[in-house]
Enzyme design. Structure first.
Site, PDB file in Angstrom:
ATOM      1  N   GLY A 107      -9.826  25.853  12.288  1.00  0.00           N
ATOM      2  CA  GLY A 107      -8.636  25.127  12.721  1.00  0.00           C
ATOM      3  C   GLY A 107      -8.857  24.176  13.858  1.00  0.00           C
ATOM      4  O   GLY A 107      -7.902  23.623  14.390  1.00  0.00           O
ATOM      5  N   CYS A 108     -10.104  23.978  14.280  1.00  0.00           N
ATOM      6  CA  CYS A 108     -10.357  23.201  15.494  1.00  0.00           C
ATOM      7  C   CYS A 108     -10.959  21.854  15.151  1.00  0.00           C
ATOM      8  O   CYS A 108     -11.963  21.775  14.468  1.00  0.00           O
ATOM      9  CB  CYS A 108     -11.300  23.970  16.410  1.00  0.00           C
ATOM     10  SG  CYS A 108     -11.694  23.084  17.915  1.00  0.00           S
ATOM     11  N   GLY A 109     -10.349  20.780  15.657  1.00  0.00           N
ATOM     12  CA  GLY A 109     -10.873  19.451  15.407  1.00  0.00           C
ATOM     13  C   GLY A 109     -11.675  18.902  16.558  1.00  0.00           C
ATOM     14  O   GLY A 109     -12.213  17.810  16.480  1.00  0.00           O
ATOM     15  N   CYS A 153     -14.017  20.960  18.287  1.00  0.00           N
ATOM     16  CA  CYS A 153     -14.934  22.052  18.602  1.00  0.00           C
ATOM     17  C   CYS A 153     -16.288  21.511  19.024  1.00  0.00           C
ATOM     18  O   CYS A 153     -16.840  20.629  18.402  1.00  0.00           O
ATOM     19  CB  CYS A 153     -15.110  22.949  17.388  1.00  0.00           C
ATOM     20  SG  CYS A 153     -13.546  23.542  16.749  1.00  0.00           S
TER      21      CYS A 153
END
Length: 269
Positions: free
Chosen positions: A108-110, A112
């Site tokens: 879910g991390c853009g 990271c």
């Protein structure tokens, strides 16, 4: 390439307090390493489909290289995941070193793996001038069209999609992934490979309009970004600066948050 897992798996589910209800489909997520010139730059959890598109699009939207600089993407299956190998010009070494992201990124991390606040809030170039104007009915048609091109979502109900809409043509490309940023990267890579002019249409998303989705759309060069979900305030400010019309369409109607010249008769906030 051999042995790549399918994008979904069938598992047995139980209704609460009851016997097993039968098999259900769940999306797969696999570690995917993006490797530039022999060195790993990022490892992201992604749906194991359209990996070459993902690697190409990630390269573009993260600013590591322009589309013409990206040659063949080599996909190599490894025991613990997939490597996407790209060779970039030596002139790109500084950009790679400045944004070294050799760590696993959650689905879910853009953002990271970045190592500074400045990288998180990076400014993006303004999108090229475009004469594109969409009617509110085209906004609705674009989102409806994307919903019809989500076979993995239909199977699992657990993935995001990104598509590109061209007036008169509908959704001309669509990609899916368990990660919303990955879906957009896959779309960017597919557009670059197909030689599609990003100024001729709109990026369409099933996910919320957050800062990093605007950043990636700006790097693609699309003048309109559509979604069913609301934007964040930061995303609105960045879209305004980048020249991107940020538009939502849902049960509340069609709302335009930036650049009202892009949509006719929309409710501007």
């Amino acid at each position: 390439m051999t042995g790549t897992p399918p994008p979904f798996a069938r598992v047995t589910a139980h209704d609460a307090g009851a016997a097993p209800s039968g098999p259900v489909s769940l999306p797969e997520e696999t570690p995917v390493a993006v490797v530039y010139n022999g060195s790993t730059q990022a490892v992201m959890m992604a749906t194991p489909a359209d990996i070459a598109d993902f690697a190409r699009g990630f390269t573009i939207t993260e600013g590591f290289a322009e589309a013409p600089e990206i040659g063949e993407v080599e996909i190599v299956d490894q025991p613990n995941g997939i490597e996407a190998r790209i060779w970039l010009p030596e002139t790109r070494r500084a950009a790679l070193d400045a944004r070294r992201r050799a760590q696993v990124g959650p689905v879910g991390c853009g953002l990271c793996g970045i190592d500074s606040l400045a990288q998180a809030a990076r400014e993006v170039r303004a999108v090229p001038a475009s004469s594109l104007v969409l009617a509110p009915s085209e906004v609705a048609a674009a989102l409806d069209g994307l919903r019809a091109l989500q076979p993995l979502h239909d199977e699992t109900r657990a993935v995001h999609a990104a598509g590109f809409y061209r007036p008169g043509h509908g959704i001309v490309l669509a990609r899916e992934d368990v990660g919303r940023h990955n879906a957009l990267d896959k779309l960017a890579g597919a557009m670059a490979a197909a030689g599609i002019d990003p100024g001729a249409g709109a990026v369409v998303l099933t996910s919320r309009l957050s800062l990093e989705m605007v950043q990636k759309t700006a790097m693609i060069g699309a003048p309109v970004l559509l979604s069913v979900s609301q934007p964040t305030a930061h995303a609105v400010r960045l879209a305004e600066a980048a020249g991107i019309a940020l538009v939502t369409h849902n049960r509340h109607g069609t709302r335009l948050y930036t650049h009202p010249n892009r949509i006719g008769s929309a409710h501007v906030l």
